[in-house]
Design a protein around this motif. Structure first.
Motif, short mmCIF file in Angstrom:
data_model
loop_
_atom_site.label_atom_id
_atom_site.label_comp_id
_atom_site.label_asym_id
_atom_site.label_seq_id
_atom_site.Cartn_x
_atom_site.Cartn_y
_atom_site.Cartn_z
N SER A 14 41.97 44.70 43.89
CA SER A 14 43.18 44.26 43.39
C SER A 14 43.04 42.98 42.36
O SER A 14 43.78 43.01 41.63
N GLY A 15 41.93 42.34 42.55
CA GLY A 15 41.53 41.46 41.28
C GLY A 15 40.65 41.96 40.09
O GLY A 15 40.36 41.37 39.23
N GLY A 16 40.52 43.31 40.14
CA GLY A 16 40.34 44.10 39.03
C GLY A 16 38.63 44.26 39.06
O GLY A 16 38.10 44.50 38.26
N LEU A 21 28.34 46.57 42.71
CA LEU A 21 27.39 45.68 42.22
C LEU A 21 28.12 44.38 41.72
O LEU A 21 27.59 43.21 42.06
N GLU A 22 29.28 44.41 41.03
CA GLU A 22 29.80 43.19 40.71
C GLU A 22 30.60 42.63 41.89
O GLU A 22 30.41 41.25 41.94
N VAL A 23 30.87 43.18 42.95
CA VAL A 23 31.51 42.62 44.40
C VAL A 23 30.32 41.91 44.92
O VAL A 23 30.57 40.90 45.26
N ILE A 24 29.23 42.59 44.94
CA ILE A 24 28.03 41.88 45.52
C ILE A 24 27.71 40.60 44.66
O ILE A 24 27.19 39.63 45.26
N ALA A 74 41.65 27.03 46.82
CA ALA A 74 42.29 26.89 45.50
C ALA A 74 42.98 28.64 45.53
O ALA A 74 42.77 29.51 46.10
N SER A 75 44.10 28.31 44.86
CA SER A 75 44.69 29.60 44.47
C SER A 75 44.11 30.64 43.58
O SER A 75 43.12 30.26 42.92
N PRO A 76 44.39 31.91 43.97
CA PRO A 76 43.67 32.89 43.14
C PRO A 76 43.78 32.70 41.73
O PRO A 76 42.69 33.16 40.99
N ARG A 77 44.86 32.52 41.29
CA ARG A 77 45.34 32.33 39.88
C ARG A 77 44.31 31.26 39.22
O ARG A 77 43.89 31.54 38.00
N SER A 88 36.17 34.97 33.09
CA SER A 88 37.91 35.17 33.54
C SER A 88 37.86 35.83 34.74
O SER A 88 38.81 35.65 35.22
N ARG A 89 36.78 36.43 35.54
CA ARG A 89 36.93 37.10 36.65
C ARG A 89 36.05 36.40 37.50
O ARG A 89 36.11 37.21 38.83
N SER A 90 35.36 35.49 37.49
CA SER A 90 34.29 35.01 38.50
C SER A 90 34.72 33.61 38.80
O SER A 90 34.56 32.78 38.09
#
Length: 103
Positions: A14-16, A21-24, A74-77, A88-90
Protein backbone atom coordinates in the motif's frame (compact mmCIF):
# COMPACT_ATOMS: atom_id res chain seq x y z
CA UNK A 1 2.99 -15.98 11.76
CA UNK A 2 1.76 -16.01 8.17
CA UNK A 3 -0.84 -13.36 8.98
CA UNK A 4 1.86 -11.08 10.43
CA UNK A 5 3.98 -11.48 7.32
CA UNK A 6 0.94 -10.76 5.16
CA UNK A 7 0.26 -7.56 7.14
CA UNK A 8 3.85 -6.39 6.63
CA UNK A 9 3.66 -7.19 2.93
CA UNK A 10 0.33 -5.34 2.65
CA UNK A 11 1.82 -2.31 4.40
CA UNK A 12 4.69 -2.14 1.91
CA UNK A 13 2.37 -2.80 -1.03
CA UNK A 14 0.00 0.00 0.00
CA UNK A 15 3.04 2.26 0.42
CA UNK A 16 4.01 1.65 -3.20
CA UNK A 17 6.71 -0.98 -2.73
CA UNK A 18 5.78 -4.20 -4.50
CA UNK A 19 9.19 -5.57 -5.47
CA UNK A 20 10.23 -8.27 -2.95
CA UNK A 21 13.87 -7.11 -3.12
CA UNK A 22 12.85 -3.58 -2.18
CA UNK A 23 10.80 -4.93 0.72
CA UNK A 24 13.81 -6.87 1.99
CA UNK A 25 15.97 -3.76 1.59
CA UNK A 26 13.54 -1.64 3.60
CA UNK A 27 13.23 -4.25 6.35
CA UNK A 28 17.03 -4.40 6.50
CA UNK A 29 17.21 -0.61 6.93
CA UNK A 30 14.67 -0.78 9.73
CA UNK A 31 16.52 -3.58 11.52
CA UNK A 32 19.78 -1.65 11.16
CA UNK A 33 18.26 1.51 12.64
CA UNK A 34 16.81 -0.47 15.52
CA UNK A 35 20.18 -2.09 16.29
CA UNK A 36 21.95 1.28 16.23
CA UNK A 37 19.39 2.63 18.70
CA UNK A 38 19.86 -0.43 20.94
CA UNK A 39 23.62 0.18 20.97
CA UNK A 40 23.13 3.86 21.83
CA UNK A 41 20.61 3.05 24.58
CA UNK A 42 23.00 0.55 26.15
CA UNK A 43 25.85 3.10 26.02
CA UNK A 44 23.60 5.73 27.63
CA UNK A 45 22.64 3.36 30.45
CA UNK A 46 26.31 2.52 31.04
CA UNK A 47 27.20 6.21 31.10
CA UNK A 48 24.40 6.94 33.58
CA UNK A 49 25.54 4.16 35.91
CA UNK A 50 29.22 5.14 35.74
CA UNK A 51 28.39 8.87 35.72
CA UNK A 52 30.52 9.43 32.62
CA UNK A 53 29.86 10.69 29.12
CA UNK A 54 28.74 8.31 26.38
CA UNK A 55 31.82 7.02 24.57
CA UNK A 56 31.61 6.97 20.77
CA UNK A 57 27.93 7.86 20.50
CA UNK A 58 26.09 6.42 17.53
CA UNK A 59 23.73 9.40 17.42
CA UNK A 60 25.02 12.90 17.94
CA UNK A 61 23.01 15.72 19.52
CA UNK A 62 20.35 16.78 17.06
CA UNK A 63 19.98 13.30 15.58
CA UNK A 64 17.34 11.97 17.98
CA UNK A 65 14.82 11.89 15.12
CA UNK A 66 16.96 9.18 13.47
CA UNK A 67 16.66 6.81 16.42
CA UNK A 68 14.35 3.80 16.29
CA UNK A 69 12.76 4.82 19.59
CA UNK A 70 11.62 8.05 17.89
CA UNK A 71 11.10 6.68 14.41
CA UNK A 72 8.77 3.83 15.41
CA UNK A 73 6.20 6.38 16.56
CA UNK A 74 6.51 8.59 13.48
CA UNK A 75 3.59 8.88 11.12
CA UNK A 76 3.87 7.09 7.77
CA UNK A 77 3.52 10.46 6.02
CA UNK A 78 6.71 11.73 7.65
CA UNK A 79 8.53 8.78 6.09
CA UNK A 80 7.36 9.52 2.58
CA UNK A 81 8.11 13.24 2.41
CA UNK A 82 11.11 13.75 0.11
CA UNK A 83 14.04 15.48 1.72
CA UNK A 84 17.72 15.90 0.89
CA UNK A 85 18.60 13.45 3.68
CA UNK A 86 16.31 10.60 2.69
CA UNK A 87 14.79 8.99 -0.37
CA UNK A 88 11.11 9.49 -1.08
CA UNK A 89 10.06 5.92 -0.28
CA UNK A 90 12.56 4.88 2.33
CA UNK A 91 12.14 5.55 6.03
CA UNK A 92 15.44 3.90 6.77
CA UNK A 93 17.57 5.29 3.98
CA UNK A 94 18.15 8.69 5.55
CA UNK A 95 20.88 7.42 7.86
CA UNK A 96 23.86 9.41 6.72
CA UNK A 97 27.50 8.76 7.36
CA UNK A 98 28.81 10.56 10.41
CA UNK A 99 32.12 12.37 9.89
CA UNK A 100 35.03 10.73 11.67
CA UNK A 101 38.02 12.39 13.28
CA UNK A 102 40.14 11.48 10.27
CA UNK A 103 37.93 13.29 7.74
Amino acid sequence: MKSKIDRVWDAFWSGGISNPLEVIEQITYLLFIRRLDDIQTLAEKKARITKTAVENPVFLPGQAHLRWSQFKNASPRSCTKPSPRRSSRSCGAWVTARPTAST
